[in-house]
Design an enzyme around this catalytic site. Structure first.
Site, PDB file in Angstrom:
ATOM      1  N   HIS A   1       0.867  -1.210  -0.046  1.00  0.00           N
ATOM      2  CA  HIS A   1       0.146   0.067  -0.024  1.00  0.00           C
ATOM      3  C   HIS A   1       0.938   1.187   0.030  1.00  0.00           C
ATOM      4  CE1 HIS A   1       0.341   1.108   4.437  1.00  0.00           C
ATOM      5  NE2 HIS A   1       0.405  -0.196   4.744  1.00  0.00           N
TER       6      HIS A   1
ATOM      7  N   ASP B   1       6.216   1.388   6.443  1.00  0.00           N
ATOM      8  CA  ASP B   1       4.802   0.923   6.363  1.00  0.00           C
ATOM      9  C   ASP B   1       4.158   1.934   5.655  1.00  0.00           C
ATOM     10  OD1 ASP B   1       2.234  -0.184   6.787  1.00  0.00           O
ATOM     11  OD2 ASP B   1       2.048   0.554   8.866  1.00  0.00           O
TER      12      ASP B   1
ATOM     13  N   GLU C   1      -5.310   1.930   2.948  1.00  0.00           N
ATOM     14  CA  GLU C   1      -4.965   0.778   3.696  1.00  0.00           C
ATOM     15  C   GLU C   1      -5.206   0.865   5.033  1.00  0.00           C
ATOM     16  OE1 GLU C   1      -3.071  -2.973   5.644  1.00  0.00           O
ATOM     17  OE2 GLU C   1      -2.582  -0.524   5.782  1.00  0.00           O
ATOM     18  N   GLU C   2      -4.642   1.967   5.564  1.00  0.00           N
ATOM     19  CA  GLU C   2      -4.643   2.369   7.153  1.00  0.00           C
ATOM     20  C   GLU C   2      -5.894   2.790   7.713  1.00  0.00           C
ATOM     21  OE1 GLU C   2      -2.276   1.241   8.702  1.00  0.00           O
ATOM     22  OE2 GLU C   2      -0.466   1.336   7.634  1.00  0.00           O
TER      23      GLU C   2
ATOM     24  N   ASP D   1       3.723  -6.339   3.525  1.00  0.00           N
ATOM     25  CA  ASP D   1       3.371  -5.198   4.411  1.00  0.00           C
ATOM     26  C   ASP D   1       3.903  -5.520   5.699  1.00  0.00           C
ATOM     27  OD1 ASP D   1       2.295  -2.895   5.432  1.00  0.00           O
ATOM     28  OD2 ASP D   1       0.122  -3.476   5.283  1.00  0.00           O
TER      29      ASP D   1
ATOM     30  N   HIS E   1       3.693   2.604  12.738  1.00  0.00           N
ATOM     31  CA  HIS E   1       2.666   3.634  13.086  1.00  0.00           C
ATOM     32  C   HIS E   1       3.025   4.819  14.035  1.00  0.00           C
ATOM     33  CE1 HIS E   1      -1.125   0.769  12.117  1.00  0.00           C
ATOM     34  NE2 HIS E   1      -0.170   0.768  11.300  1.00  0.00           N
TER      35      HIS E   1
END
Lengths: 491, 491
Positions: free
Chosen positions: A298, A310, A344-345, A379, A451
């Site tokens: 992503h 990420d 995606e998140e 991912d 994150h």
């Protein structure tokens, strides 16, 4: 990656070699393998090509690193639905064309976006101290004056669920569970339900806000954000992650018998009518172009870092692997399709509620999915791949043996079971019946950074990135150049 | 610790044993030493006591860890002149009395305090990205709308000084020098002039604000604050440290030929008429109570962390060492005085401009300084001591040999030279003629954390903290129980 986590199974054989010796082992083992293959009967042509792809990637090339470097430097954070994500998608499409891929296109889809605002937290009693927090994705703002209340601590989500209705009225609920470091990311699977469902469970019991010890393994004053879940179209109360040292401090004060009061502030907001997009590119197959091996990663990221691990590296790995295949003298039998997913998140207020890029793809390409022969997603960062999981149909057969011969020299074991979870983006396609593989990355370091604002280019380990490209290029080639039916029942 | 750095000399013998094997070596070497001493003539009684103190501290005790745990948990950040610092001083005085120390007192002194406000930074072009910054101590606020300008990059302070007058008008000057990791902290000495003098040099050339790559060795999105210098009673322009990954990003964008524009905001302010304080406690000498061995560390901290390693552990080490001496059946010949200094971190607008706690002490105790026989300061974290530097007067003599016999088993080498810089707090006393020793701590890890929000209790390494207490207790005892004249010319 989002809440879903690939392969939390704990019973596979572990690979104990230190990654530092992989390169030397690879050379030695590859030499031995080639010698024995040459001494035996004919080496299958397709396997020989896969070995060349592997070795070319292991020897070092700049495609993947240059991709993630330019992506993160030029577009920075890429939260879904905002300018940086759109510009990154335009750039990616242009770059894929320049690299020679076919059928490059951008497929937009509507989303509700979420924007972090100003946010702050302060310990008020028994001492005054600023706290490091991050609003959870999709979390609503606080009132302008903030939320000020005593903190009620719970060791787990389960313990919070034991609290009586109304018992948290006028309080801030906090889950203190600490994430366990594990190679396969199993600690994430264990801790993340607190983030996803904690705000709702706290709201049900009357809490005015929700705090969570970050789902992360580091000890820095940096909080780990991540999405929480909508219920009936909304997240009921403001929800925040605390850095691990801040959670420690609150726990120590509480252990002294002190009443801990905190003030939380957030001006987060929702953006209706936004859009995200999937970016698609192909290496068309020479014999069965309608049959697709689908590679996913992503392009969107959380907003505090620049999404290097990420999932900038995920996009870099699949693009570089497909580019190495593209540059071969002969195309594979089947089409290799790269999809750089958007959004995606973040969760969505309406069903399907999950990763919208993956749903948008599966919906739009519904008619083609029967011809998607295999799919996989990258991912879980940039660190080495230690295991490959294959569909049940090919476990124990010649295809698995071929994969093993090519990947064992670069430190990849064969999982005893098929993937339990292939990933968030390809998930909707897998649910629609597309068989999935999984190249498992070493996640020991990933959740220190995941994150957070710390997800920046300097965290990318180039040798390990190269090993990922090697494994992806080789496995993708073997699947795309074969006529294997990954859907078939096992022999 | 502040800008001053102890012992940047590079020519001492390095200690290569890994700290993990120290304990085993200590036991083995201590056994050998005792056996040979017993087989030889009489072991000096004072040395035997020092050995016992050392071994008691190495065996593990809770005094130091409990001190730093309670200090950081109950009082959090302790910026000079504010409530948390005052409360911590009151607590420390009470705790020192409870531990049995004599002549416990608090000596207040006036300061101008500095308060961090709201602060933020944003990359505006070529992309939009939040930047992680921290205002430098004593830095003035920006205008309410912030400062918005193009960034002009300089690799070093020297390069900035080459810029012509007026050439930075309408720009933000940025020094990009990266701090080098080094055991003795020499990288800090090399980089910190940019922080201390950069804002003034940038202002002289017309810059509207100043940015600095953090003087720190980590790769986290956490900026390292630290004091800058007043010139004629003021800091001319707002000045900020950027985290290392943010500095990387700006450098990469600039290297692409992009014009980099940034907006900086700070509402920092000054507090006139504030006060700080030194906390003093003693173990009175049995024969020469007027002669003082002075141990220093500082109780204030920067405002974003909780001052665990800067300098909570320093205060813990000297208190624990003195407490072990206090608990002996026999007091030392001379007095051991512990001073927990206030206001070490921040500069003052008026001369002497340095660490005010140290100046306040030297001024107030001027008449006693001739009887201060030796002094040392602990202010470089919590990691193991690898070297001891002694005053020139005793180098090569019996006292140094005795120190070496006691400290070598716990991994401490003897420096070939006396200390070049004994520390910020005891500095004014040393300038007034008090001889100094230095117990050098391994600084490889220190500058990952120093002056950041990351300076929290979880960073304290208990075994290494114990080794520090062992060295401080033994050396302090040997000096205080002797009649050695550390001022005398060498033999």
């Amino acid at each position: 990656m989002r809440a879903a986590l690939r392969n939390p199974a704990k019973d596979f054989v572990r690979y104990y070699l230190r990654s530092g010796v992989l390169a030397r082992h690879a050379a030695a083992l590859a030499g031995a393998l080639l010698a024995s293959a040459a001494g035996a009967a004919s080496l299958p042509d397709s396997e020989s090509v896969a070995t060349q792809l592997r070795d070319a990637a292991m020897a070092g090339h700049d495609i993947a690193y240059n991709w993630v470097s330019e992506l993160t430097t030029r577009f920075g954070p890429r939260p879904a639905g905002f300018d940086n994500e759109h510009a990154a998608a335009d750039w990616a499409a242009g770059r894929l064309k320049a690299l020679g891929f076919a059928n490059v296109r951008i497929e937009p889809f509507p989303i509700t976006a979420w924007r972090r605002g100003s946010e702050s937290a302060q310990l008020l009693t028994p001492i005054s101290q600023p706290l490091v927090i991050a609003a959870l994705g999709e979390s609503p703002p606080t009132p302008p004056q903030g939320v000020e209340a005593e903190v009620a601590l719970f060791p787990t989500l389960e313990a919070l669920k034991q609290a009586a209705p109304g018992s948290l009225s006028g309080k801030i609920a906090m889950i203190t569970q600490r994430m366990v470091r594990a190679q396969d990311g199993a600690g994430y699977v264990a801790a993340v339900p607190g983030r996803v469902d904690g705000p709702h469970e706290a709201a049900l019991r009357g809490a005015s806000a929700f705090l969570l010890r970050s789902v992360g393994t580091d000890d820095h004053r940096i909080a780990h954000t991540g999405t929480t879940r909508y219920h009936e179209g909304r997240v009921e109360i403001p929800a925040f992650a605390l850095s691990n040292p801040d959670a420690d401090q609150i726990e120590r004060l509480a252990a002294r018998g002190e009443s801990v009061r905190v003030r939380l502030l957030s001006t987060a907001s929702y953006v209706q009518g936004a859009h995200s997009q999937n970016v698609i590119a192909e290496v068309p197959g020479r014999e069965r172009p309608q049959e697709v091996v689908l590679l996913g990663a992503h392009l969107d990221s959380w907003d505090q870092g620049t999404g290097a691990i990420d999932d900038g590296t995920g996009t870099a790995i699949i693009v570089a692997a497909a580019k190495l295949i593209h540059d071969l003298p002969q195309r594979p039998r089947r089409t290799v399709r790269v999809v750089l997913f958007g959004s995606e998140e973040i969760a969505q207020p309406q069903p399907p509620g999950g990763a919208f890029g993956g749903h948008a793809y599966a919906e739009r390409h519904k008619a083609e999915l029967a011809d998607h022969v295999l799919t996989g997603e990258s991912d879980l960062g940039t660190d080495r791949i230690y295991e490959v999981a294959l569909p049940k149909a090919v476990l124990g057969g010649e295809f698995a043996q071929r994969v093993l011969r090519v990947l064992t020299p670069i430190g990849v074991l064969l999982a005893a079971r098929p993937p339990e979870d292939a990933g968030t983006d390809v998930g909707p396609s897998v649910e629609a019946g597309v068989p999935a593989f999984l190249l498992s990355q070493d996640a020991m370091r990933y959740f220190d950074i995941h994150h957070t604002a710390d997800d920046t280019l300097d965290k990318v380990d180039r040798p390990q990135l190269g090993q990922n490209v090697a494994a992806w290029a080789a496995l993708t080639w073997l699947a795309a150049d074969s006529t294997v039916d990954f859907r078939a029942a096992p022999p």
